[in-house]
Design a protein around this motif. Structure first.
Motif, PDB file in Angstrom:
ATOM      1  N   SER A 169      70.939  56.351  50.678  1.00 38.70           N
ATOM      2  CA  SER A 169      71.798  57.380  51.428  1.00 38.70           C
ATOM      3  C   SER A 169      70.459  57.399  53.030  1.00 38.70           C
ATOM      4  O   SER A 169      69.837  58.035  52.385  1.00 38.70           O
ATOM      5  N   GLU A 170      70.420  57.352  54.039  1.00 40.31           N
ATOM      6  CA  GLU A 170      69.551  57.777  54.737  1.00 40.31           C
ATOM      7  C   GLU A 170      69.191  58.592  55.229  1.00 40.31           C
ATOM      8  O   GLU A 170      68.147  59.474  55.187  1.00 40.31           O
ATOM      9  N   TRP A 171      70.424  59.791  54.909  1.00 41.56           N
ATOM     10  CA  TRP A 171      70.173  61.007  55.064  1.00 41.56           C
ATOM     11  C   TRP A 171      69.554  61.894  54.088  1.00 41.56           C
ATOM     12  O   TRP A 171      69.350  62.749  54.326  1.00 41.56           O
ATOM     13  N   PHE A 172      69.765  61.193  52.830  1.00 36.60           N
ATOM     14  CA  PHE A 172      69.358  62.315  51.810  1.00 36.60           C
ATOM     15  C   PHE A 172      67.764  61.494  51.638  1.00 36.60           C
ATOM     16  O   PHE A 172      67.059  62.429  51.775  1.00 36.60           O
ATOM     17  N   LYS A 173      67.314  60.288  52.099  1.00 36.80           N
ATOM     18  CA  LYS A 173      65.865  60.549  52.366  1.00 36.80           C
ATOM     19  C   LYS A 173      65.645  61.064  53.137  1.00 36.80           C
ATOM     20  O   LYS A 173      64.020  61.206  52.907  1.00 36.80           O
ATOM     21  N   GLN A 174      66.007  61.214  54.374  1.00 41.60           N
ATOM     22  CA  GLN A 174      65.712  62.656  55.305  1.00 41.60           C
ATOM     23  C   GLN A 174      65.306  63.549  54.917  1.00 41.60           C
ATOM     24  O   GLN A 174      64.158  64.227  54.888  1.00 41.60           O
ATOM     25  N   VAL A 175      65.956  64.168  53.514  1.00 46.98           N
ATOM     26  CA  VAL A 175      66.602  65.341  53.060  1.00 46.98           C
ATOM     27  C   VAL A 175      64.878  64.932  52.235  1.00 46.98           C
ATOM     28  O   VAL A 175      64.587  66.311  52.274  1.00 46.98           O
ATOM     29  N   ILE A 176      64.847  64.584  51.206  1.00 45.49           N
ATOM     30  CA  ILE A 176      63.856  64.590  50.576  1.00 45.49           C
ATOM     31  C   ILE A 176      62.415  64.279  50.923  1.00 45.49           C
ATOM     32  O   ILE A 176      61.408  65.228  51.256  1.00 45.49           O
ATOM     33  N   LYS A 177      61.848  63.577  52.182  1.00 45.01           N
ATOM     34  CA  LYS A 177      60.651  63.828  52.656  1.00 45.01           C
ATOM     35  C   LYS A 177      60.658  64.646  53.846  1.00 45.01           C
ATOM     36  O   LYS A 177      59.741  65.050  53.593  1.00 45.01           O
ATOM     37  N   ASP A 178      61.429  65.261  54.444  1.00 44.89           N
ATOM     38  CA  ASP A 178      61.195  67.122  54.586  1.00 44.89           C
ATOM     39  C   ASP A 178      60.988  67.736  53.526  1.00 44.89           C
ATOM     40  O   ASP A 178      60.529  68.713  54.032  1.00 44.89           O
ATOM     41  N   TRP A 179      61.784  67.854  52.666  1.00 48.32           N
ATOM     42  CA  TRP A 179      61.324  68.071  51.984  1.00 48.32           C
ATOM     43  C   TRP A 179      60.278  68.910  51.405  1.00 48.32           C
ATOM     44  O   TRP A 179      59.310  69.599  50.548  1.00 48.32           O
ATOM     45  N   ASP A 180      59.172  67.605  50.889  1.00 47.59           N
ATOM     46  CA  ASP A 180      58.352  67.083  50.432  1.00 47.59           C
ATOM     47  C   ASP A 180      57.010  67.573  51.739  1.00 47.59           C
ATOM     48  O   ASP A 180      56.226  68.476  51.349  1.00 47.59           O
ATOM     49  N   TYR A 181      57.858  67.378  52.872  1.00 49.80           N
ATOM     50  CA  TYR A 181      56.799  67.788  54.074  1.00 49.80           C
ATOM     51  C   TYR A 181      56.956  69.737  54.051  1.00 49.80           C
ATOM     52  O   TYR A 181      54.877  69.691  54.428  1.00 49.80           O
ATOM     53  N   MET A 182      57.392  70.247  53.865  1.00 50.96           N
ATOM     54  CA  MET A 182      57.643  71.476  53.824  1.00 50.96           C
ATOM     55  C   MET A 182      56.317  71.959  52.591  1.00 50.96           C
ATOM     56  O   MET A 182      56.453  72.551  52.919  1.00 50.96           O
ATOM     57  N   ILE A 183      57.089  71.172  51.260  1.00 51.23           N
ATOM     58  CA  ILE A 183      55.719  71.931  50.441  1.00 51.23           C
ATOM     59  C   ILE A 183      54.373  71.133  50.371  1.00 51.23           C
ATOM     60  O   ILE A 183      53.802  71.934  50.824  1.00 51.23           O
ATOM     61  N   GLU A 184      54.231  70.216  50.998  1.00 49.58           N
ATOM     62  CA  GLU A 184      52.998  69.807  50.773  1.00 49.58           C
ATOM     63  C   GLU A 184      52.056  70.541  52.185  1.00 49.58           C
ATOM     64  O   GLU A 184      50.439  70.677  52.089  1.00 49.58           O
ATOM     65  N   HIS A 185      52.709  70.914  53.192  1.00 46.49           N
ATOM     66  CA  HIS A 185      52.230  71.353  54.789  1.00 46.49           C
ATOM     67  C   HIS A 185      52.582  72.836  54.693  1.00 46.49           C
ATOM     68  O   HIS A 185      51.574  74.015  55.333  1.00 46.49           O
ATOM     69  N   LYS A 186      53.168  73.248  53.610  1.00 42.09           N
ATOM     70  CA  LYS A 186      53.461  75.185  53.638  1.00 42.09           C
ATOM     71  C   LYS A 186      53.752  75.567  54.681  1.00 42.09           C
ATOM     72  O   LYS A 186      53.763  76.033  55.954  1.00 42.09           O
ATOM     73  N   THR A 187      55.506  74.626  55.504  1.00 43.25           N
ATOM     74  CA  THR A 187      55.733  75.294  56.520  1.00 43.25           C
ATOM     75  C   THR A 187      57.329  74.610  55.971  1.00 43.25           C
ATOM     76  O   THR A 187      57.939  74.380  55.635  1.00 43.25           O
ATOM     77  N   ASN A 188      57.799  75.569  57.453  1.00 37.84           N
ATOM     78  CA  ASN A 188      59.188  75.474  57.894  1.00 37.84           C
ATOM     79  C   ASN A 188      60.080  74.481  58.926  1.00 37.84           C
ATOM     80  O   ASN A 188      60.542  74.372  58.549  1.00 37.84           O
TER      81      ASN A 188
END
Length: 317
Positions: A169-188
């Motif tokens: 799922s490309e949709w789920f792949k983007q969800v993982i990418k966004d969640w990782d970005y949130m954690i790494e950059h401490k942002t919403n």
């Protein structure tokens, strides 16, 4: 003869009350096991108790209305959630305390046998209750659960499941990418300023459409109040807690309680093979996998889920 007739009448009255026929629909705030507990009664039929140890009752009360045609639903806020009083000690949030709380609630309602709806972590509570109080357990409806391993094994299963879904799922792949970005950059927000704060919720869901249904309910839960910390500390599962549950799992083959297990085919945390393993361990259980659903099948694919539940209940209620 008169004495015999009187005994029969008393038995019928008690039997009717002990199965929930005389429970009045309404909202209540009572002392249950030493704490003020909030609960609501809706529907008719055998009594089913539902309430999540972390998120309370509001999400279920908003989404389980079809079950009110079959059960007297007792939606309750476990200790420290919603309007219910929190305990004084962190250890009183332990699973065995929640199990005891359900038993106190059963006794308070003067019900002989209860059904329990257990979603996610609450399914472990439901199963432990059935092991401890088999004579008071009429049946279980478990959703979003599986046969568990050690904490390390669970983490590996989650990683494997994530990898599999990102390929599908490309949709789920983007969800993982966004969640990782949130954690790494401490942002919403992502690099383009788009709000990605709902990524952790979406991780549990099938797709964007189904996740939006879940997100609406999560907002209700957040507004009502999740489990409160004690002295600014939240309870977390320890290795000792996990070992306690693993020991419980060894006893599952002895359970003679009719059980329906409902799982979404795309539950990242509970892949179908481990839901099947749970079903095999419970001799009186049935497993139904719901397509186009993740961890919340009765919300994500509600029509099909309740159709399957109704079909099973027609043979087991």
């Amino acid at each position: 003869m008169k004495i015999r007739i009187l005994n029969i009448i008393l038995f019928v009255l008690f039997f009717s009350f002990s199965n929930g026929q005389n429970l009045k629909n309404g909202d209540y705030f009572e002392n249950i096991g030493g704490l003020k507990i909030n609960y609501s009664i809706r529907g008719k039929g055998p009594v089913m108790i539902v309430g999540h140890l972390n998120s309370g009752k509001i999400g279920y009360q908003a989404t389980l209305k079809p079950l009110e045609d079959h059960f007297t639903m007792v939606y309750y806020d476990p200790r420290g959630t919603g309007k219910s009083q929190m305990p004084n000690k962190l250890e009183d949030y332990k699973q065995d305390s929640i199990v005891s709380e359900i038993e106190y609630l059963r006794r308070h309602l003067n019900i002989n046998k209860i059904w329990i709806f257990g979603h996610s972590d609450q399914s472990a509570v439901a199963l432990e209750y059935a092991l401890k109080y088999p004579n008071n357990t009429a049946g279980l409806l478990l959703i979003g659960t599986s046969f568990v391993g050690t904490q390390k094994e669970s983490m590996q299963r989650r990683k494997n499941s994530e990898t599999k879904r990102t390929k599908e799922s490309e949709w789920f792949k983007q969800v993982i990418k966004d969640w990782d970005y949130m954690i790494e950059h401490k942002t919403n927000k992502n690099e383009l300023g788009k709000d990605i704060s709902e990524s952790p919720i979406k991780w549990w869901c099938y797709n964007e459409e189904s996740s939006q249904r879940v997100i609406q309910i999560v907002r209700l839960i957040s507004a009502a109040g999740r489990r409160k910390p004690i002295n600014n500390v939240f309870p977390i599962e320890t290795e000792k807690d996990r070992l306690h549950y693993l020991n419980n799992q060894k006893k599952f083959p002895s359970l003679k309680v009719k059980t329906l297990i409902i799982n979404g085919k795309y539950d990242t945390n509970n892949p179908p093979e481990f839901a099947k393993q749970l079903q095999v361990s419970l001799p009186y259980s049935t497993l139904i996998l719901i397509d186009k659903a993740g961890h919340f099948p009765w919300i994500e694919n509600s029509d099909f889920t309740f159709k399957e539940i109704k079909k099973w209940l027609s043979k087991n209620l």
